[in-house]
Design a protein around this motif. Structure first.
Motif, PDB file in Angstrom:
ATOM      1  N   SER A   1      23.514  66.554  44.996  1.00 19.74           N
ATOM      2  CA  SER A   1      24.296  65.918  45.769  1.00 19.74           C
ATOM      3  C   SER A   1      24.910  67.265  46.765  1.00 19.74           C
ATOM      4  O   SER A   1      26.055  66.851  47.722  1.00 19.74           O
ATOM      5  CB  SER A   1      25.006  67.076  44.370  1.00 19.74           C
ATOM      6  N   GLU A   2      24.459  68.033  47.333  1.00 21.45           N
ATOM      7  CA  GLU A   2      24.502  68.363  48.585  1.00 21.45           C
ATOM      8  C   GLU A   2      23.856  67.861  50.068  1.00 21.45           C
ATOM      9  O   GLU A   2      23.683  68.049  51.556  1.00 21.45           O
ATOM     10  CB  GLU A   2      23.935  70.326  48.998  1.00 21.45           C
ATOM     11  N   GLN A   3      22.827  66.529  49.581  1.00 23.47           N
ATOM     12  CA  GLN A   3      22.312  66.109  50.006  1.00 23.47           C
ATOM     13  C   GLN A   3      22.564  65.468  51.782  1.00 23.47           C
ATOM     14  O   GLN A   3      22.848  65.610  52.528  1.00 23.47           O
ATOM     15  CB  GLN A   3      20.840  64.590  50.203  1.00 23.47           C
ATOM     16  N   LEU A   4      23.871  64.898  51.454  1.00 23.73           N
ATOM     17  CA  LEU A   4      24.686  64.332  52.124  1.00 23.73           C
ATOM     18  C   LEU A   4      25.782  65.044  52.897  1.00 23.73           C
ATOM     19  O   LEU A   4      25.893  64.912  53.951  1.00 23.73           O
ATOM     20  CB  LEU A   4      26.279  63.005  52.051  1.00 23.73           C
ATOM     21  N   LYS A   5      26.279  65.713  52.328  1.00 20.07           N
ATOM     22  CA  LYS A   5      27.262  66.559  52.604  1.00 20.07           C
ATOM     23  C   LYS A   5      26.378  67.627  53.857  1.00 20.07           C
ATOM     24  O   LYS A   5      26.738  67.499  55.496  1.00 20.07           O
ATOM     25  CB  LYS A   5      27.613  68.244  52.159  1.00 20.07           C
ATOM     26  N   ASN A   6      24.825  67.905  53.802  1.00 22.00           N
ATOM     27  CA  ASN A   6      24.081  69.036  54.945  1.00 22.00           C
ATOM     28  C   ASN A   6      24.288  67.929  55.732  1.00 22.00           C
ATOM     29  O   ASN A   6      23.789  68.265  57.015  1.00 22.00           O
ATOM     30  CB  ASN A   6      22.864  69.238  53.650  1.00 22.00           C
ATOM     31  N   LEU A   7      23.642  66.209  55.906  1.00 23.58           N
ATOM     32  CA  LEU A   7      23.316  65.787  56.615  1.00 23.58           C
ATOM     33  C   LEU A   7      24.681  65.478  57.214  1.00 23.58           C
ATOM     34  O   LEU A   7      24.874  65.491  58.983  1.00 23.58           O
ATOM     35  CB  LEU A   7      22.987  63.903  55.681  1.00 23.58           C
ATOM     36  N   MET A   8      25.591  65.068  56.979  1.00 32.16           N
ATOM     37  CA  MET A   8      27.311  64.900  57.967  1.00 32.16           C
ATOM     38  C   MET A   8      27.738  66.149  58.545  1.00 32.16           C
ATOM     39  O   MET A   8      28.190  65.878  59.916  1.00 32.16           O
ATOM     40  CB  MET A   8      28.930  64.548  56.719  1.00 32.16           C
ATOM     41  N   PHE A   9      27.605  67.397  58.055  1.00 36.50           N
ATOM     42  CA  PHE A   9      28.045  68.182  58.722  1.00 36.50           C
ATOM     43  C   PHE A   9      27.322  69.610  59.671  1.00 36.50           C
ATOM     44  O   PHE A   9      27.518  70.498  60.372  1.00 36.50           O
ATOM     45  CB  PHE A   9      28.634  69.168  57.725  1.00 36.50           C
TER      46      PHE A   9
ATOM     47  N   SER B   1      39.965  48.188  55.404  1.00 30.44           N
ATOM     48  CA  SER B   1      40.762  47.624  54.672  1.00 30.44           C
ATOM     49  C   SER B   1      41.116  48.563  53.337  1.00 30.44           C
ATOM     50  O   SER B   1      40.276  49.057  53.457  1.00 30.44           O
ATOM     51  CB  SER B   1      39.486  46.590  53.849  1.00 30.44           C
ATOM     52  N   THR B   2      41.153  48.070  53.062  1.00 26.58           N
ATOM     53  CA  THR B   2      42.070  48.524  51.551  1.00 26.58           C
ATOM     54  C   THR B   2      40.900  49.346  50.561  1.00 26.58           C
ATOM     55  O   THR B   2      40.707  50.580  50.310  1.00 26.58           O
ATOM     56  CB  THR B   2      43.669  47.960  50.463  1.00 26.58           C
ATOM     57  N   ASP B   3      39.850  48.266  50.274  1.00 25.82           N
ATOM     58  CA  ASP B   3      38.577  48.346  49.568  1.00 25.82           C
ATOM     59  C   ASP B   3      37.418  49.767  49.988  1.00 25.82           C
ATOM     60  O   ASP B   3      37.413  50.169  49.707  1.00 25.82           O
ATOM     61  CB  ASP B   3      37.726  47.548  49.861  1.00 25.82           C
ATOM     62  N   SER B   4      37.395  49.509  51.434  1.00 19.44           N
ATOM     63  CA  SER B   4      37.149  50.360  52.234  1.00 19.44           C
ATOM     64  C   SER B   4      37.658  52.084  52.830  1.00 19.44           C
ATOM     65  O   SER B   4      36.857  53.083  53.096  1.00 19.44           O
ATOM     66  CB  SER B   4      36.914  49.696  54.227  1.00 19.44           C
ATOM     67  N   LYS B   5      38.632  52.385  52.596  1.00 11.84           N
ATOM     68  CA  LYS B   5      39.988  53.011  52.810  1.00 11.84           C
ATOM     69  C   LYS B   5      38.867  53.359  51.133  1.00 11.84           C
ATOM     70  O   LYS B   5      38.990  55.424  51.748  1.00 11.84           O
ATOM     71  CB  LYS B   5      40.930  53.172  53.006  1.00 11.84           C
ATOM     72  N   ILE B   6      39.266  53.248  50.606  1.00 12.03           N
ATOM     73  CA  ILE B   6      38.934  53.569  49.346  1.00 12.03           C
ATOM     74  C   ILE B   6      37.349  54.035  49.562  1.00 12.03           C
ATOM     75  O   ILE B   6      37.489  55.066  48.615  1.00 12.03           O
ATOM     76  CB  ILE B   6      39.113  52.508  47.990  1.00 12.03           C
ATOM     77  N   ALA B   7      36.643  53.976  49.687  1.00 10.61           N
ATOM     78  CA  ALA B   7      35.156  54.133  49.861  1.00 10.61           C
ATOM     79  C   ALA B   7      35.069  55.320  50.798  1.00 10.61           C
ATOM     80  O   ALA B   7      34.470  56.376  50.178  1.00 10.61           O
ATOM     81  CB  ALA B   7      34.804  52.950  50.409  1.00 10.61           C
ATOM     82  N   SER B   8      36.143  55.442  51.410  1.00  4.12           N
ATOM     83  CA  SER B   8      35.794  56.479  52.904  1.00  4.12           C
ATOM     84  C   SER B   8      36.672  57.820  52.294  1.00  4.12           C
ATOM     85  O   SER B   8      35.569  58.833  52.637  1.00  4.12           O
ATOM     86  CB  SER B   8      36.974  56.081  54.141  1.00  4.12           C
ATOM     87  N   VAL B   9      37.230  57.715  51.558  1.00  2.43           N
ATOM     88  CA  VAL B   9      38.306  58.200  50.799  1.00  2.43           C
ATOM     89  C   VAL B   9      37.430  59.507  49.608  1.00  2.43           C
ATOM     90  O   VAL B   9      36.890  60.645  49.436  1.00  2.43           O
ATOM     91  CB  VAL B   9      39.220  58.186  50.326  1.00  2.43           C
ATOM     92  N   ARG B  10      36.186  58.051  49.033  1.00  3.99           N
ATOM     93  CA  ARG B  10      35.390  58.715  47.992  1.00  3.99           C
ATOM     94  C   ARG B  10      33.854  59.925  48.738  1.00  3.99           C
ATOM     95  O   ARG B  10      33.777  60.229  48.131  1.00  3.99           O
ATOM     96  CB  ARG B  10      34.671  57.717  47.411  1.00  3.99           C
ATOM     97  N   VAL B  11      33.583  58.896  49.962  1.00  3.65           N
ATOM     98  CA  VAL B  11      32.427  59.709  50.918  1.00  3.65           C
ATOM     99  C   VAL B  11      33.083  61.358  51.236  1.00  3.65           C
ATOM    100  O   VAL B  11      32.053  62.296  50.834  1.00  3.65           O
ATOM    101  CB  VAL B  11      32.444  58.757  52.096  1.00  3.65           C
ATOM    102  N   LEU B  12      34.630  61.236  51.923  1.00  3.33           N
ATOM    103  CA  LEU B  12      34.749  62.382  51.838  1.00  3.33           C
ATOM    104  C   LEU B  12      35.324  63.976  50.947  1.00  3.33           C
ATOM    105  O   LEU B  12      34.272  64.415  50.407  1.00  3.33           O
ATOM    106  CB  LEU B  12      36.167  62.001  52.365  1.00  3.33           C
ATOM    107  N   GLN B  13      35.078  63.152  50.005  1.00  2.00           N
ATOM    108  CA  GLN B  13      35.696  63.728  48.454  1.00  2.00           C
ATOM    109  C   GLN B  13      33.981  64.571  48.082  1.00  2.00           C
ATOM    110  O   GLN B  13      33.399  65.416  47.381  1.00  2.00           O
ATOM    111  CB  GLN B  13      36.115  62.761  47.259  1.00  2.00           C
ATOM    112  N   SER B  14      33.172  63.676  47.856  1.00  2.00           N
ATOM    113  CA  SER B  14      31.698  64.163  47.581  1.00  2.00           C
ATOM    114  C   SER B  14      31.022  64.929  48.018  1.00  2.00           C
ATOM    115  O   SER B  14      30.663  65.362  47.960  1.00  2.00           O
ATOM    116  CB  SER B  14      30.917  62.657  48.178  1.00  2.00           C
TER     117      SER B  14
END
Length: 415
Positions: free
Chosen positions: A181-189, A207-220
């Motif tokens: 679960s920390e793999q993406l966080k370590n790569l992004m930060f 778009s709305t769908d892309s915004k939702i996906a972006s928010v989910r990535v941030l949350q993860s």
């Protein structure tokens, strides 16, 4: 006949004037020009008031589905599928095989492949099945490649946004399948990373769908105090998250935004920032909306509870004339969880802060009766104690009907 000899001629009428791809959902503007819905909607959402093809000023931004053209495109697509051997010459929108996915990842940078087209294939592959999403999540080099795309994007703004939208869509699809679960966080930060800037750009212009996906990535990636503070420290990011939870936005987008804010709002400085950005007023509006879902109401009350744990948050709640009545309106009406959040907020502003405005708002909204009813319900010991504390506050108020009522009893019979 070899593969190189095969070709498909796409009628120009079937191509979107913006993306030049075959239209999936053709819609027409008042100028008579037809576009793919997602492309023209993005153009209009970005504040443009002209027709992209003719540059005429739009008298109306209404878009009308072109059913006739949609039927023609479907008939054409069906005829192509019948004529073409899919093994020899895969259709443009076909789902690639696992071997093809591996080959694309290997060649995408070294052979200068069309990255946007490659990402579209990844999206189709991931959307096909859960097994495919697991395959991508475990595929060596796939996640680092996506992060590199987020971190290093150049080119024209419209192309960049379209590219980033595909990156966040595929990232969102595989996130739940990651073993680490920390793999993406370590790569992004990593140091000097531009990933947060790219996610912010999608939130602002996607778009709305892309915004939702972006928010989910941030949350993860908001999984520890450091990552939460890094997200909050990105200029404009918290502001944009507050903007997307406005009541007029899509319900799914609002819910995703609220979930992300819950994940990152633990640090005190973020609670203060939410209060300063006017989030309390937005929370009040969401609670007052008659069409808000149970999930949205629960999340809003959870955020209000979180913000009420700091002095600045309590002050904003008390100053907003709508907030306390809206909280009381949802108490005992939404869910057990929502009721517990509501009582905790009221305890914070009325008992902990002893705010006179909040106490008067509770009295005017018949909040005492609800508190009494709550104490007779099957609530948790902590909530029962908070309710008792609230009754003690109102007991000493000469305007309260409970001025001589002893709240030490465990079973309340007010009448």
């Amino acid at each position: 006949m070899v593969k190189e000899d095969l070709c498909i001629t796409i009628p120009s009428l079937f191509r979107c004037p913006i993306s030049l791809d075959v239209m999936k959902s053709p819609v027409s503007l008042c100028t008579g020009v037809t576009y793919d819905r997602s492309n023209i909607q993005r153009w209009l959402d970005n504040g443009n008031n002209t027709c992209p093809a003719t540059m005429q000023i739009l008298q109306s931004k209404e878009i009308v589905p072109n059913r006739t053209l949609q039927r023609l495109i479907r008939l054409w697509s069906d005829s192509v599928c019948e004529r073409v051997n899919s093994d020899e010459f895969p259709a443009e929108n076909s789902v690639p095989s696992k071997d093809q996915v591996v080959e694309i990842i290997r060649d995408i940078e070294s052979m200068n492949l069309n990255r946007l087209d490659s990402l579209s294939k990844f999206v189709r592959f991931a959307e096909e099945s859960e097994e495919n999403r697991k395959f991508l999540a475990k595929l060596e080099g796939f996640l680092p490649m996506l992060v590199r795309f987020l971190d290093n994007v150049d080119g024209e703004v419209s192309v960049r946004i379209e590219f980033l939208e595909q990156v966040v869509r595929i990232s969102d699809l595989v996130l739940s399948k990651l073993e680490d679960s920390e793999q993406l966080k370590n790569l992004m930060f990593k140091s000097q990373s531009n990933c947060l800037a790219s996610l912010l750009l999608v939130l602002q212009q996607g778009s709305t769908d892309s915004k939702i996906a972006s928010v989910r990535v941030l949350q993860s990636v908001a999984i520890d105090a450091e990552s939460k503070l890094l997200i909050a420290g990105k200029d404009g990011l918290i502001t944009e998250l507050v903007t997307i939870i406005m009541p007029e936005n899509d319900q799914a987008l609002i819910e995703a935004g609220l979930s992300c804010l819950i994940s990152i709002s633990i640090p005190r400085r973020i609670k203060i920032k939410l209060a300063q950005l006017g989030a309390i007023k937005i929370f009040s509006k969401l609670l007052s909306e008659s069409n808000s879902s149970i999930s949205i109401s629960e999340k809003v009350l959870k955020l209000l509870e979180t913000v009420s744990s700091c002095k600045e948050g309590r002050s904003e709640i008390c100053e907003d004339p709508v907030c306390v009545p809206a909280i009381l309106q949802k108490a005992l009406k939404v869910s057990f969880m929502a009721t517990e959040h509501a009582v905790t907020i009221l305890w914070s502003v009325c008992y902990l802060s002893r705010d006179q405005k909040a106490q008067e708002a509770v009295t005017k909204a018949n909040g005492l009766t609800k508190i009494l009813l709550l104490m007779q319900s099957n609530c948790s010991p902590a909530i029962r104690q908070m309710s008792a504390d609230l009754l003690k506050i109102f007991r000493v108020n000469s305007k309260s009907c409970l001025s001589c009522y002893d709240t030490k009893t465990t079973h309340i019979m007010p009448f």
